[in-house]
Design a protein around this motif. Structure first.
Motif, short mmCIF file in Angstrom:
data_model
loop_
_atom_site.label_atom_id
_atom_site.label_comp_id
_atom_site.label_asym_id
_atom_site.label_seq_id
_atom_site.Cartn_x
_atom_site.Cartn_y
_atom_site.Cartn_z
N GLY A 63 0.78 -1.16 0.04
CA GLY A 63 0.09 -0.03 0.15
C GLY A 63 0.63 1.23 -0.08
O GLY A 63 0.71 2.15 -0.82
N LEU A 64 1.73 1.38 0.81
CA LEU A 64 2.82 2.53 0.95
C LEU A 64 3.37 2.66 -0.43
O LEU A 64 3.53 3.79 -1.02
CB LEU A 64 3.70 2.26 1.76
N ALA A 65 3.98 1.48 -0.98
CA ALA A 65 4.62 1.70 -2.42
C ALA A 65 3.51 2.24 -3.58
O ALA A 65 4.03 3.04 -4.18
CB ALA A 65 5.07 0.34 -2.66
N ILE A 66 2.40 1.68 -3.39
CA ILE A 66 1.26 2.12 -4.43
C ILE A 66 1.04 3.79 -4.12
O ILE A 66 1.19 4.37 -5.19
CB ILE A 66 0.17 1.23 -4.19
N VAL A 67 0.75 3.94 -2.93
CA VAL A 67 0.28 5.45 -2.73
C VAL A 67 1.70 6.19 -3.14
O VAL A 67 1.26 7.47 -3.97
CB VAL A 67 -0.14 5.61 -1.28
N LEU A 68 2.73 6.03 -2.83
CA LEU A 68 3.92 6.80 -3.32
C LEU A 68 4.04 6.89 -4.82
O LEU A 68 4.44 7.81 -5.25
CB LEU A 68 5.13 6.12 -2.59
N TYR A 97 13.44 1.11 -19.09
CA TYR A 97 13.49 1.28 -17.57
C TYR A 97 13.49 -0.26 -17.06
O TYR A 97 14.23 -0.45 -16.16
CB TYR A 97 12.62 2.22 -17.17
N TYR A 98 12.32 -0.98 -17.52
CA TYR A 98 12.22 -2.28 -16.84
C TYR A 98 13.46 -3.33 -17.19
O TYR A 98 12.99 -4.49 -16.77
CB TYR A 98 10.75 -2.78 -17.02
N ALA A 99 14.12 -2.85 -18.13
CA ALA A 99 15.32 -3.80 -18.29
C ALA A 99 16.42 -3.85 -17.23
O ALA A 99 17.24 -4.47 -17.22
CB ALA A 99 15.83 -3.37 -19.69
N ILE A 100 16.35 -2.61 -16.45
CA ILE A 100 17.35 -2.40 -15.34
C ILE A 100 16.62 -3.41 -14.34
O ILE A 100 15.68 -3.43 -13.68
CB ILE A 100 17.12 -1.06 -14.76
N ILE A 123 11.76 -0.76 -3.48
CA ILE A 123 11.75 -1.50 -4.87
C ILE A 123 10.52 -1.56 -5.50
O ILE A 123 10.24 -1.35 -6.55
CB ILE A 123 12.09 -2.89 -4.27
N GLY A 124 9.44 -1.54 -4.67
CA GLY A 124 8.02 -1.77 -5.11
C GLY A 124 7.61 -0.18 -5.67
O GLY A 124 7.14 -0.21 -6.84
N PHE A 125 8.22 0.89 -5.07
CA PHE A 125 7.96 1.98 -5.54
C PHE A 125 8.84 2.40 -6.97
O PHE A 125 8.21 2.76 -7.76
CB PHE A 125 8.59 3.17 -4.50
N MET A 126 9.87 2.01 -6.94
CA MET A 126 10.72 2.02 -7.95
C MET A 126 10.29 1.27 -9.34
O MET A 126 10.38 1.88 -10.50
CB MET A 126 12.20 1.53 -7.89
N LEU A 127 9.66 0.10 -8.99
CA LEU A 127 8.98 -0.77 -10.11
C LEU A 127 7.78 0.01 -10.60
O LEU A 127 7.41 0.01 -11.92
CB LEU A 127 8.82 -1.96 -9.69
N ALA A 128 6.97 0.67 -9.69
CA ALA A 128 5.58 1.12 -9.93
C ALA A 128 5.61 2.64 -10.56
O ALA A 128 4.76 2.91 -11.55
CB ALA A 128 4.67 1.02 -8.87
N ALA A 181 0.65 0.10 -11.72
CA ALA A 181 1.40 0.26 -10.47
C ALA A 181 1.27 -0.76 -9.21
O ALA A 181 2.19 -1.13 -8.53
CB ALA A 181 1.11 1.81 -9.89
N ILE A 182 -0.30 -1.05 -9.11
CA ILE A 182 -0.44 -1.98 -8.27
C ILE A 182 0.23 -3.42 -8.53
O ILE A 182 0.87 -4.26 -7.74
CB ILE A 182 -1.82 -2.07 -8.22
N ALA A 183 0.07 -3.66 -9.88
CA ALA A 183 0.86 -4.96 -10.21
C ALA A 183 2.27 -4.92 -9.93
O ALA A 183 3.00 -5.97 -9.46
CB ALA A 183 0.45 -5.06 -11.64
N TYR A 184 2.89 -3.77 -10.43
CA TYR A 184 4.58 -3.78 -10.14
C TYR A 184 4.92 -3.66 -8.84
O TYR A 184 5.74 -4.09 -8.26
CB TYR A 184 4.89 -2.57 -10.90
N ALA A 185 4.01 -2.99 -7.68
CA ALA A 185 4.31 -2.75 -6.44
C ALA A 185 4.24 -4.42 -5.60
O ALA A 185 4.72 -4.64 -4.87
CB ALA A 185 3.18 -2.03 -5.69
N PHE A 186 3.09 -5.27 -6.27
CA PHE A 186 2.91 -6.45 -5.48
C PHE A 186 4.33 -7.23 -5.99
O PHE A 186 4.75 -7.74 -5.22
CB PHE A 186 1.84 -7.32 -6.35
N ILE A 187 4.97 -7.17 -7.44
CA ILE A 187 5.99 -7.82 -7.56
C ILE A 187 7.04 -7.41 -6.81
O ILE A 187 7.96 -8.04 -6.26
CB ILE A 187 6.19 -7.58 -9.26
#
Length: 249
Positions: A63-68, A97-100, A123-128, A181-187
């Motif tokens: 949730g924090l990663a998604i909100v941010l 970006y997602y190749a990083i 990490i969740g934030f950076m992906l999302a 963003a939700i999917a990437y935050a979960f991952i």
């Protein structure tokens, strides 16, 4: 209703086939228990509350990663939409970006933030966040320029322009960004817990995997899938509602 029926069949038929294969021991129980066994195992875990702390920990971090990501991505996307030169410089980087390998920065995050929850959230934030930025840019690009001119002719202020002109066109794209963003935050969060953590669902799944404890591993995986599906289906419903309103307008 027909679309919903097709979706249910697309899920139910493979699950039923998998159930038959597992019950017929074509797939050994040590490899994969039957879906019904996994579902009953999840109900049993939830009833006993063994992993409630891990569930709360993981969902809080997600949730924090998604909100941010949504907040920063929306503001940064809006700023880039106005800064044409900076956008031209950064936009090619978004596609790569997602190749990083974001997880490669996990040791650095531990050094900077310590051994708490901040590395997983980071990490969740950076992906999302990038998916939210790209969706914001696409939403703002979708607004016809003539509507902006009309708003100026009508002497609408910035807030009125955003509410009456920008949002009706951009919201469907923003919803797409939120779903991504939700999917990437979960991952990001669960993957970080899986790699290097001593709490959370990711850690519990890894621990069960290391100990060949299918009675815990698969039900927890099912729990994560169910949460992600419910959240995304809810957002998808509101996305369709907003698109329908936009078409009627």
């Amino acid at each position: 209703m027909r679309v919903l029926l097709y979706r249910l069949l697309a899920v139910a038929l493979p699950v039923a086939l998998l159930e038959l294969l597992c019950r017929g021991h074509v797939i050994p129980p040590l490899t994969l228990p039957a879906p019904s066994v996994i579902a009953l195992g999840l109900l049993d875990l939830l009833a006993h509350g063994t992993f409630n702390a891990a569930i709360v920990k993981t969902l809080t971090n997600i949730g924090l990663a998604i909100v941010l990501a949504v907040a920063v991505g929306t503001v940064a996307g809006a700023a880039l939409h106005r800064a044409r030169t900076l956008r031209a410089l950064l936009e090619p980087l978004f596609s790569t970006y997602y190749a990083i390998p974001i997880y490669a920065f996990y040791p650095l995050f531990i050094v900077v933030f310590g051994l708490g929850d901040a590395p997983q959230v980071s990490i969740g934030f950076m992906l999302a966040v990038v998916s939210m930025m790209v969706s914001t840019l696409a939403g703002l690009d979708s607004v016809p320029p003539v509507l902006g001119k009309t708003a100026r002719v009508l002497q609408l202020g910035p807030i009125a322009t955003v509410r009456s002109v920008t949002l009706p066109y951009a919201v469907p794209y923003l919803f797409t960004g939120v779903k991504l963003a939700i999917a990437y935050a979960f991952i990001g969060v669960i993957g970080a817990e899986f790699i290097m953590s001593n709490t959370g669902l990711g850690y519990e799944i890894r621990f069960a995997y290391d100990n060949l404890d299918n009675a815990v591993m698969y039900p927890l995986i099912l729990l994560i899938l169910l949460i992600a599906v419910v959240v995304n289906m809810s957002l998808d419903h509101w996305d369709r509602v907003l698109r329908a309103r936009r078409e009627r307008a």
